[in-house]
Every structure is written in structure tokens, then in C-alpha cells.
Design a protein around this motif. Structure first.
Motif, PDB file in Angstrom:
ATOM      1  N   VAL A   1       0.836  -1.211   0.000  1.00 19.26           N
ATOM      2  CA  VAL A   1       0.000   0.000   0.000  1.00 19.26           C
ATOM      3  C   VAL A   1       0.865   1.253   0.000  1.00 19.26           C
ATOM      4  O   VAL A   1       0.622   2.195  -0.756  1.00 19.26           O
ATOM      5  N   THR A   2       1.905   1.255   0.830  1.00 16.98           N
ATOM      6  CA  THR A   2       2.812   2.408   0.877  1.00 16.98           C
ATOM      7  C   THR A   2       3.488   2.615  -0.477  1.00 16.98           C
ATOM      8  O   THR A   2       3.580   3.746  -0.980  1.00 16.98           O
ATOM      9  N   GLY A   3       3.942   1.528  -1.079  1.00 17.48           N
ATOM     10  CA  GLY A   3       4.585   1.632  -2.394  1.00 17.48           C
ATOM     11  C   GLY A   3       3.633   2.151  -3.456  1.00 17.48           C
ATOM     12  O   GLY A   3       4.010   2.956  -4.307  1.00 17.48           O
ATOM     13  N   ALA A   4       2.388   1.701  -3.404  1.00 20.47           N
ATOM     14  CA  ALA A   4       1.406   2.162  -4.388  1.00 20.47           C
ATOM     15  C   ALA A   4       1.113   3.653  -4.216  1.00 20.47           C
ATOM     16  O   ALA A   4       1.026   4.393  -5.197  1.00 20.47           O
ATOM     17  N   VAL A   5       0.993   4.099  -2.969  1.00 20.18           N
ATOM     18  CA  VAL A   5       0.700   5.515  -2.710  1.00 20.18           C
ATOM     19  C   VAL A   5       1.873   6.389  -3.139  1.00 20.18           C
ATOM     20  O   VAL A   5       1.705   7.387  -3.845  1.00 20.18           O
ATOM     21  N   VAL A   6       3.079   6.006  -2.730  1.00 21.23           N
ATOM     22  CA  VAL A   6       4.267   6.793  -3.088  1.00 21.23           C
ATOM     23  C   VAL A   6       4.473   6.773  -4.602  1.00 21.23           C
ATOM     24  O   VAL A   6       4.748   7.814  -5.218  1.00 21.23           O
ATOM     25  N   GLY A   7       4.306   5.606  -5.221  1.00 18.75           N
ATOM     26  CA  GLY A   7       4.444   5.518  -6.682  1.00 18.75           C
ATOM     27  C   GLY A   7       3.410   6.348  -7.406  1.00 18.75           C
ATOM     28  O   GLY A   7       3.702   6.988  -8.425  1.00 18.75           O
ATOM     29  N   GLY A   8       2.186   6.349  -6.893  1.00 22.70           N
ATOM     30  CA  GLY A   8       1.138   7.163  -7.515  1.00 22.70           C
ATOM     31  C   GLY A   8       1.426   8.643  -7.431  1.00 22.70           C
ATOM     32  O   GLY A   8       1.228   9.385  -8.390  1.00 22.70           O
ATOM     33  N   ILE A   9       1.919   9.071  -6.273  1.00 23.61           N
ATOM     34  CA  ILE A   9       2.248  10.494  -6.108  1.00 23.61           C
ATOM     35  C   ILE A   9       3.398  10.885  -7.029  1.00 23.61           C
ATOM     36  O   ILE A   9       3.325  11.896  -7.738  1.00 23.61           O
ATOM     37  N   LEU A  10       4.459  10.084  -7.033  1.00 22.18           N
ATOM     38  CA  LEU A  10       5.604  10.403  -7.898  1.00 22.18           C
ATOM     39  C   LEU A  10       5.215  10.342  -9.375  1.00 22.18           C
ATOM     40  O   LEU A  10       5.629  11.199 -10.169  1.00 22.18           O
ATOM     41  N   GLY A  11       4.424   9.357  -9.744  1.00 22.99           N
ATOM     42  CA  GLY A  11       3.971   9.255 -11.128  1.00 22.99           C
ATOM     43  C   GLY A  11       3.112  10.429 -11.541  1.00 22.99           C
ATOM     44  O   GLY A  11       3.215  10.932 -12.666  1.00 22.99           O
ATOM     45  N   GLY A  12       2.254  10.881 -10.644  1.00 20.93           N
ATOM     46  CA  GLY A  12       1.414  12.043 -10.943  1.00 20.93           C
ATOM     47  C   GLY A  12       2.223  13.307 -11.143  1.00 20.93           C
ATOM     48  O   GLY A  12       1.977  14.076 -12.067  1.00 20.93           O
ATOM     49  N   ILE A  13       3.197  13.504 -10.268  1.00 19.77           N
ATOM     50  CA  ILE A  13       4.057  14.687 -10.400  1.00 19.77           C
ATOM     51  C   ILE A  13       4.837  14.638 -11.707  1.00 19.77           C
ATOM     52  O   ILE A  13       4.900  15.622 -12.453  1.00 19.77           O
ATOM     53  N   LEU A  14       5.423  13.482 -11.998  1.00 19.74           N
ATOM     54  CA  LEU A  14       6.181  13.323 -13.239  1.00 19.74           C
ATOM     55  C   LEU A  14       5.278  13.517 -14.454  1.00 19.74           C
ATOM     56  O   LEU A  14       5.671  14.161 -15.437  1.00 19.74           O
ATOM     57  N   GLY A  15       4.066  12.993 -14.390  1.00 22.05           N
ATOM     58  CA  GLY A  15       3.120  13.159 -15.492  1.00 22.05           C
ATOM     59  C   GLY A  15       2.756  14.611 -15.730  1.00 22.05           C
ATOM     60  O   GLY A  15       2.670  15.061 -16.869  1.00 22.05           O
ATOM     61  N   LEU A  16       2.536  15.357 -14.666  1.00 28.20           N
ATOM     62  CA  LEU A  16       2.211  16.779 -14.809  1.00 28.20           C
ATOM     63  C   LEU A  16       3.359  17.553 -15.448  1.00 28.20           C
ATOM     64  O   LEU A  16       3.149  18.396 -16.323  1.00 28.20           O
ATOM     65  N   VAL A  17       4.573  17.266 -15.010  1.00 24.99           N
ATOM     66  CA  VAL A  17       5.740  17.979 -15.557  1.00 24.99           C
ATOM     67  C   VAL A  17       5.904  17.656 -17.037  1.00 24.99           C
ATOM     68  O   VAL A  17       6.072  18.551 -17.863  1.00 24.99           O
ATOM     69  N   LEU A  18       5.832  16.370 -17.386  1.00 26.88           N
ATOM     70  CA  LEU A  18       6.029  15.989 -18.785  1.00 26.88           C
ATOM     71  C   LEU A  18       4.865  16.441 -19.657  1.00 26.88           C
ATOM     72  O   LEU A  18       5.077  16.840 -20.799  1.00 26.88           O
ATOM     73  N   ALA A  19       3.640  16.388 -19.147  1.00 25.57           N
ATOM     74  CA  ALA A  19       2.490  16.798 -19.941  1.00 25.57           C
ATOM     75  C   ALA A  19       2.547  18.281 -20.273  1.00 25.57           C
ATOM     76  O   ALA A  19       2.227  18.684 -21.392  1.00 25.57           O
ATOM     77  N   SER A  20       2.962  19.094 -19.326  1.00 27.24           N
ATOM     78  CA  SER A  20       3.042  20.525 -19.620  1.00 27.24           C
ATOM     79  C   SER A  20       4.117  20.808 -20.662  1.00 27.24           C
ATOM     80  O   SER A  20       3.934  21.643 -21.532  1.00 27.24           O
ATOM     81  N   ARG A  21       5.228  20.069 -20.588  1.00 23.37           N
ATOM     82  CA  ARG A  21       6.298  20.257 -21.571  1.00 23.37           C
ATOM     83  C   ARG A  21       5.845  19.806 -22.961  1.00 23.37           C
ATOM     84  O   ARG A  21       6.038  20.504 -23.944  1.00 23.37           O
ATOM     85  N   VAL A  22       5.205  18.641 -23.034  1.00 19.84           N
ATOM     86  CA  VAL A  22       4.740  18.129 -24.320  1.00 19.84           C
ATOM     87  C   VAL A  22       3.658  19.031 -24.889  1.00 19.84           C
ATOM     88  O   VAL A  22       3.634  19.316 -26.082  1.00 19.84           O
ATOM     89  N   GLY A  23       2.758  19.521 -24.039  1.00 20.50           N
ATOM     90  CA  GLY A  23       1.706  20.415 -24.497  1.00 20.50           C
ATOM     91  C   GLY A  23       2.256  21.707 -25.058  1.00 20.50           C
ATOM     92  O   GLY A  23       1.795  22.205 -26.072  1.00 20.50           O
ATOM     93  N   ARG A  24       3.274  22.237 -24.407  1.00 23.64           N
ATOM     94  CA  ARG A  24       3.893  23.473 -24.871  1.00 23.64           C
ATOM     95  C   ARG A  24       4.570  23.246 -26.217  1.00 23.64           C
ATOM     96  O   ARG A  24       4.424  24.043 -27.137  1.00 23.64           O
ATOM     97  N   GLU A  25       5.288  22.128 -26.367  1.00 17.03           N
ATOM     98  CA  GLU A  25       5.951  21.824 -27.631  1.00 17.03           C
ATOM     99  C   GLU A  25       4.939  21.583 -28.734  1.00 17.03           C
ATOM    100  O   GLU A  25       5.128  21.989 -29.871  1.00 17.03           O
ATOM    101  N   SER A  26       3.829  20.941 -28.397  1.00 14.45           N
ATOM    102  CA  SER A  26       2.795  20.681 -29.383  1.00 14.45           C
ATOM    103  C   SER A  26       2.166  21.978 -29.871  1.00 14.45           C
ATOM    104  O   SER A  26       1.921  22.158 -31.051  1.00 14.45           O
ATOM    105  N   ALA A  27       1.906  22.893 -28.951  1.00 15.88           N
ATOM    106  CA  ALA A  27       1.313  24.172 -29.335  1.00 15.88           C
ATOM    107  C   ALA A  27       2.266  24.956 -30.229  1.00 15.88           C
ATOM    108  O   ALA A  27       1.848  25.575 -31.204  1.00 15.88           O
ATOM    109  N   GLU A  28       3.549  24.906 -29.928  1.00 17.86           N
ATOM    110  CA  GLU A  28       4.528  25.596 -30.768  1.00 17.86           C
ATOM    111  C   GLU A  28       4.582  24.964 -32.150  1.00 17.86           C
ATOM    112  O   GLU A  28       4.666  25.650 -33.156  1.00 17.86           O
ATOM    113  N   GLY A  29       4.499  23.642 -32.210  1.00 21.04           N
ATOM    114  CA  GLY A  29       4.540  22.943 -33.489  1.00 21.04           C
ATOM    115  C   GLY A  29       3.340  23.271 -34.349  1.00 21.04           C
ATOM    116  O   GLY A  29       3.447  23.444 -35.547  1.00 21.04           O
TER     117      GLY A  29
END
Length: 124
Positions: free
Chosen positions: A13-41
Motif C-alpha cells: 500500500v505504501t509503495g502504491a501511494v508513493v508511486g502514484g504520487i511520484l507518477g502524478g508529479i512526473l506526469g504533470l511535468v512531462l504533460a506541460s512540456r509536451v503540451g507546450r511543444e505541441s502548441a509551438e509545433g
């Protein structure tokens, strides 16, 4: 033994919670970068794959006297490309409809064969 099992469950349970939080943060960072590059393209290339490309300004709307030969040519090319894409889409839709009909016919034949083979087995 129960203590080991509860420790295992707590670790999962601890691993799932920590993994979910880290995955969410990483997803937000990468999604904003990809979205910005897509808009520029899309700003550099207005031709979009989703069919929402903007047409060049129609020279007829400005008056034919002011239209240059290159703007007329680009407008005609855009119209021809749009018509070609529409024709390809219609052809593809027709082919998909044919495939769906063939799938339905095959399914019906298989059901008939399966039903008849069951009837033969039940008689035996």
C-alpha cells in the motif's frame, strides 16, 4: 506469520501511494512540456491531422482585383487537397462498411454451424 503478512500489505500500500504520487508529479511535468511543444509545433504548421486546418484566406473575399496569382494558386491547391481528403475519407468509410458486413455474414455463418453441430451432438 500474521505480522509478516500485515507488513507485506502495508509495504504494498505504501509503495502504491508513493508511486502514484511520484507518477502524478512526473506526469504533470512531462504533460506541460509536451503540451507546450505541441502548441509551438501547430503554430509553425497549421496543417493538423485532426482535420481542423485553417484554410488560406480566400482571395474572393478580398476582391479579385487585389488577389495575386500566388494567393489564388494556394487557395486552389487548398481546395483540391480538401476535396481529395474528403474523397479518401468517403472511400475509407465505404470499405469499413463492407468489412463490417463481411464480419456480420461470417458471424452468422459460424453461429449457424455451431447451432447445427450442437443439435447433432444432442441427438447422439
Amino acid at each position: 506469520m500474521a505480522d509478516r503478512q500485515s507488513d507485506f500489505i502495508a509495504g504494498v500500500v505504501t509503495g502504491a501511494v508513493v508511486g502514484g504520487i511520484l507518477g502524478g508529479i512526473l506526469g504533470l511535468v512531462l504533460a506541460s512540456r509536451v503540451g507546450r511543444e505541441s502548441a509551438e509545433g501547430q503554430g509553425r504548421d497549421p496543417e493538423r491531422l485532426d482535420g481542423t486546418a485553417t484554410s488560406p484566406e480566400c482571395p474572393r473575399s478580398r476582391g479579385l482585383g487585389k488577389a495575386t496569382e500566388s494567393s489564388l494558386r494556394s487557395w486552389r491547391e487548398w481546395e483540391q487537397e480538401a476535396e481529395r481528403i474528403a474523397q479518401v475519407r468517403r472511400t475509407l468509410e465505404a470499405k469499413i462498411a463492407e468489412l463490417n458486413e463481411a464480419i456480420q455474414a461470417t458471424r452468422a455463418q459460424l453461429l449457424i454451424k455451431e447451432t447445427s453441430s450442437r443439435a447433432v451432438e444432442e441427438k447422439s
